[in-house]
Each structure stands twice: as structure tokens, then as C-alpha cells.
Design an enzyme around this catalytic site. Structure first.
Site, short mmCIF file in Angstrom:
data_model
loop_
_atom_site.label_atom_id
_atom_site.label_comp_id
_atom_site.label_asym_id
_atom_site.label_seq_id
_atom_site.Cartn_x
_atom_site.Cartn_y
_atom_site.Cartn_z
N SER A 238 0.93 -0.76 0.15
CA SER A 238 0.25 0.01 0.25
C SER A 238 0.68 1.39 -0.23
CB SER A 238 -0.79 -0.37 0.92
OG SER A 238 -1.56 0.92 1.90
N HIS B 39 -8.44 -8.60 -9.31
CA HIS B 39 -7.38 -9.86 -9.88
C HIS B 39 -7.30 -10.61 -9.35
CE1 HIS B 39 -3.42 -8.75 -6.69
NE2 HIS B 39 -4.60 -9.88 -6.73
N GLY C 82 -12.54 -2.84 -0.75
CA GLY C 82 -11.70 -3.84 -0.55
C GLY C 82 -10.46 -3.24 0.02
N GLY C 83 -10.39 -1.89 0.80
CA GLY C 83 -9.74 -1.29 1.15
C GLY C 83 -9.25 -1.76 2.07
N ASP D 47 -14.98 -2.83 3.41
CA ASP D 47 -15.17 -4.30 3.40
C ASP D 47 -15.81 -5.46 3.72
OD1 ASP D 47 -12.44 -6.48 2.92
OD2 ASP D 47 -10.95 -5.30 2.75
N ASP E 74 -20.43 -6.37 1.29
CA ASP E 74 -19.12 -6.94 0.74
C ASP E 74 -19.52 -6.46 -0.79
OD1 ASP E 74 -19.36 -9.32 -1.47
OD2 ASP E 74 -19.72 -11.18 0.12
N LYS F 47 -7.83 -1.58 -5.68
CA LYS F 47 -6.16 -1.32 -5.44
C LYS F 47 -6.12 -3.21 -5.01
CE LYS F 47 -4.14 0.01 -1.87
NZ LYS F 47 -3.51 -1.11 -1.31
#
Length: 344
Positions: free
Chosen positions: A172, A257, A196-197, A219, A239, A253
């Protein structure tokens, strides 16, 4: 008699096989505190071998430091340009400044990345890449190595959670320092949602740069329960597969993926629904370039762990446009670039 081609291949084979030497030499240097020790000396002069030995004796309360072994470690680090050698004095390089954990030598500390990549837990997964390739379904190298998914392993081995936390913090910090140099699109955002921090540390850095931003760290509830309170950052549990809080900018971030295209599309569509008209989605993730060794190495790292999905420029563009976004732009930085798209 071996041909010159065979001899060259044999040499390359040894170099490839011993590639693990570099990260473990770095790990040894960090555990010995060599980079912090060298940083104490004048940047113009550096430290001699004897001065480093004296500091090591004090640091580790050790009467005997093996000078010849230490010299061999330092020699390797100099060859790899991790340390500089001026005469008889060792100094820091831009690389080793990233591994100084105290003082003002650097705003970025990447020791957490090194600790994670060289941990026994991570290394064990590398031994099972072949099994993950042979197994059907959702099995992966981490499961093959440890018998459970990473989140379950962490629950059973809480000491590894600290390794993961440090890994994420290092990424980060390093990533924020990089992307704010190549991307200034945050300055036009009023309400920024980080999907998703994690702990919210990245948002805290963004708010310091752009105090006008109202920041939302979003998150899973179990993550938000342990998230600290940062000025200007609101922690919201939930969620992303179900919903995303509203904003005119949504940031993801190293998140998408983790999902195959179908689930990634569901999350991106939820982001689209949450955005104001002409709002933007900002993705910080690897844009796979098969011609870059670093990208291929990272892809192998992901392959050695749980399943990850690396996307090329075309892959990111297709995903975003299929979910109602347009004006896709890429801002390149290695290894994680910025992909920006506007809500149609």
C-alpha cells in the site's frame, strides 16, 4: 565434449536455479539489521566492514561476528547493487533505502513484501505448483501445500496474519507513492470509495494529499472490525458481491485479480450502479505485459499461491466496457498500473 551452446546453457541453468539466493540474502541482511546500521553512517562516507561488525555486536549482543561470512554476504549485495562500495566503505543505494525501517532515509519500506515472499508458509506453496496444475476444479498450490485456503490458514495460525498485514502495508505504501506520481485523477473526486480497502491506510494517504475528499473504506465485516480510525476515512462493512457504497469515484487496489471474469463483472457492475453519472472507476492492479519479466515473475508468485487472474490491457478494457464503462485509459507504473474508466 560439450559444445559452446551446451556450456552456456549449463551456466544459465545454474544462474536460474540459484535465483533464490537474492531474496534470502536480502532476508539475512534485514534480520541482521545491516541496512539500518549502514543508514546511521554518513551517506557520503558509508560504513566499513569493521564498523558494521562493531554495530552488529552491540545490536545482537554477540561477542563473535563471523567477519569472513559477513563479507561474503556484503559482496553479493554489492554485486546485486543493493549496497554500494566506495573504497572500503559500504553505502546505501536506492534499492537498500527501501529496506531501511527507521529514520527518514525513505518514505517507503518494503520489508513486509520481503518477509511474505521468503516466509516458510509462502515458500512451501511453491513446492506444489505442479499439483495445482494437475488437479481439477478450484484447487490451488496453497491448498495443496497447507490443506486449506489462505483465509482459513490465517484463522488457524494467527501469527501469519502479522506477516500478511505487513505485506499489505508495504504494498500500500509503495503503491501509493508510485501511483500518485503517474495519476492525478483523484483531485476531481469528491467521495471516494475504496472497495476491498483493508485497514484504510491507502485512503488515509490519499486524504492527506487531497483533504477535500470524503473517503469510504469498504471491506468485509471481519476486516473492518480491525480497521483503525483514520482522519477523514469512514469504515463501512459489506461485501462487494452484494453492493458497493455510493460515490463519484470508486477505487479497487489489488482486488479484482482475485476474481474470475464472471465474479469480477458482478463486482464491477455493482460499482457502476453505485457511481454517480459520469463517475469514474479507478483500478490499481497489474496490467499484464507478457514481455516483462517482472510481470511473469509476479504471475508465477500468484500461481504458487491461491488462484489469481492477471489481465492484459485488452482484458481490462473488455471487462469494463461489458459492465457499462467507457473512455478506458491506462497510466503505466510497474508493477501495478492505474486503469481509469468513466460510467456511461
Amino acid at each position: 565434449m560439450a559444445t559452446s551452446e551446451q556450456m552456456e546453457a549449463y551456466s544459465q541453468f545454474w544462474s536460474l536455479t540459484l535465483g533464490f539466493a537474492a531474496p534470502f540474502a536480502l532476508k539475512a541482511a534485514v534480520k541482521l539489521d545491516i541496512f539500518n546500521i549502514v543508514s546511521k553512517f554518513s551517506s557520503e562516507q558509508g560504513a566499513t566492514l569493521d564498523e558494521i561488525i562493531q554495530e552488529l555486536r552491540i545490536k545482537h549482543d554477540a561477542d563473535s561476528i563471523q567477519a569472513e561470512r559477513l563479507f561474503r554476504l556484503l559482496r553479493f549485495l554489492v554485486f546485486k547493487k543493493v549496497l554500494a562500495l566506495n573504497g572500503a566503505r559500504y553505502g546505501l543505494t536506492p534499492m537498500s533505502r527501501l529496506l531501511v525501517s527507521h529514520g527518514s532515509s525513505s518514505d517507503v519500506f518494503v520489508g513486509g513484501i520481503l518477509s511474505f515472499c521468503t516466509s516458510e508458509v509462502t515458500q512451501r506453496s511453491w513446492q506444489h505448483v505442479d499439483a495445482a496444475i494437475k488437479r481439477p476444479g478450484d484447487s490451488n498450490a496453497f491448498v495443496e501445500a497447507h490443506g486449506m485456503e489462505p483465509q482459513d490458514y490465517v484463522a488457524a495460525h494467527p501469527e501469519f496474519w502479522k506477516v500478511i498485514e505487513d505485506f499489505r502495508l508495504s504494498i500500500s505504501t509503495a503503491t501509493s507513492a508510485t501511483i500518485t506520481r503517474v495519476y492525478d485523477g483523484f483531485k476531481s473526486v469528491k467521495r471516494l470509495v475504496d472497495v476491498g480497502g483493508d485497514t484504510g491506510s491507502f485512503l488515509a494517504q490519499i486524504v492527506r494529499l487531497y483533504p477535500h475528499i470524503q473517503a469510504v473504506n469498504f471491506d468485509l465485516p471481519r476486516v473492518i472490525a480491525n480497521a483503525p480510525a483514520y482522519p477523514g476515512v469512514e469504515n463501512v462493512p459489506g461485501d462487494a458481491m452484494d453492493f458497493v457504497p455510493p460515490g463519484d469515484g470508486i477505487f479497487l487496489k489489488s482486488f479484482l485479480h482475485m476474481f474470475a471474469d464472471a465474479d469480477a463483472a458482478k463486482i464491477v457492475k455493482n460499482c457502476h450502479s453505485a457511481l454517480e453519472s459520469d463517475g469514474k472507476i479507478i483500478i490499481c492492479d497489474m496490467v499484464m505485459d507478457e514481455g516483462k519479466e517482472l510481470h511473469l515473475q509476479l504471475d508465477m508468485m500468484f500461481l504458487s499461491g491461491s488462484q489469481r487472474y492477471q489481465r492484459t490491457k485488452a482484458g481490462w478494457k473488455n471487462l469494463l466496457e461489458s459492465c457499462g464503462f467507457g473512455s478506458v485509459r491506462f497510466f503505466e507504473a510497474d508493477p501495478f498500473s492505474i486503469t481509469e474508466a468513466i460510467k456511461n
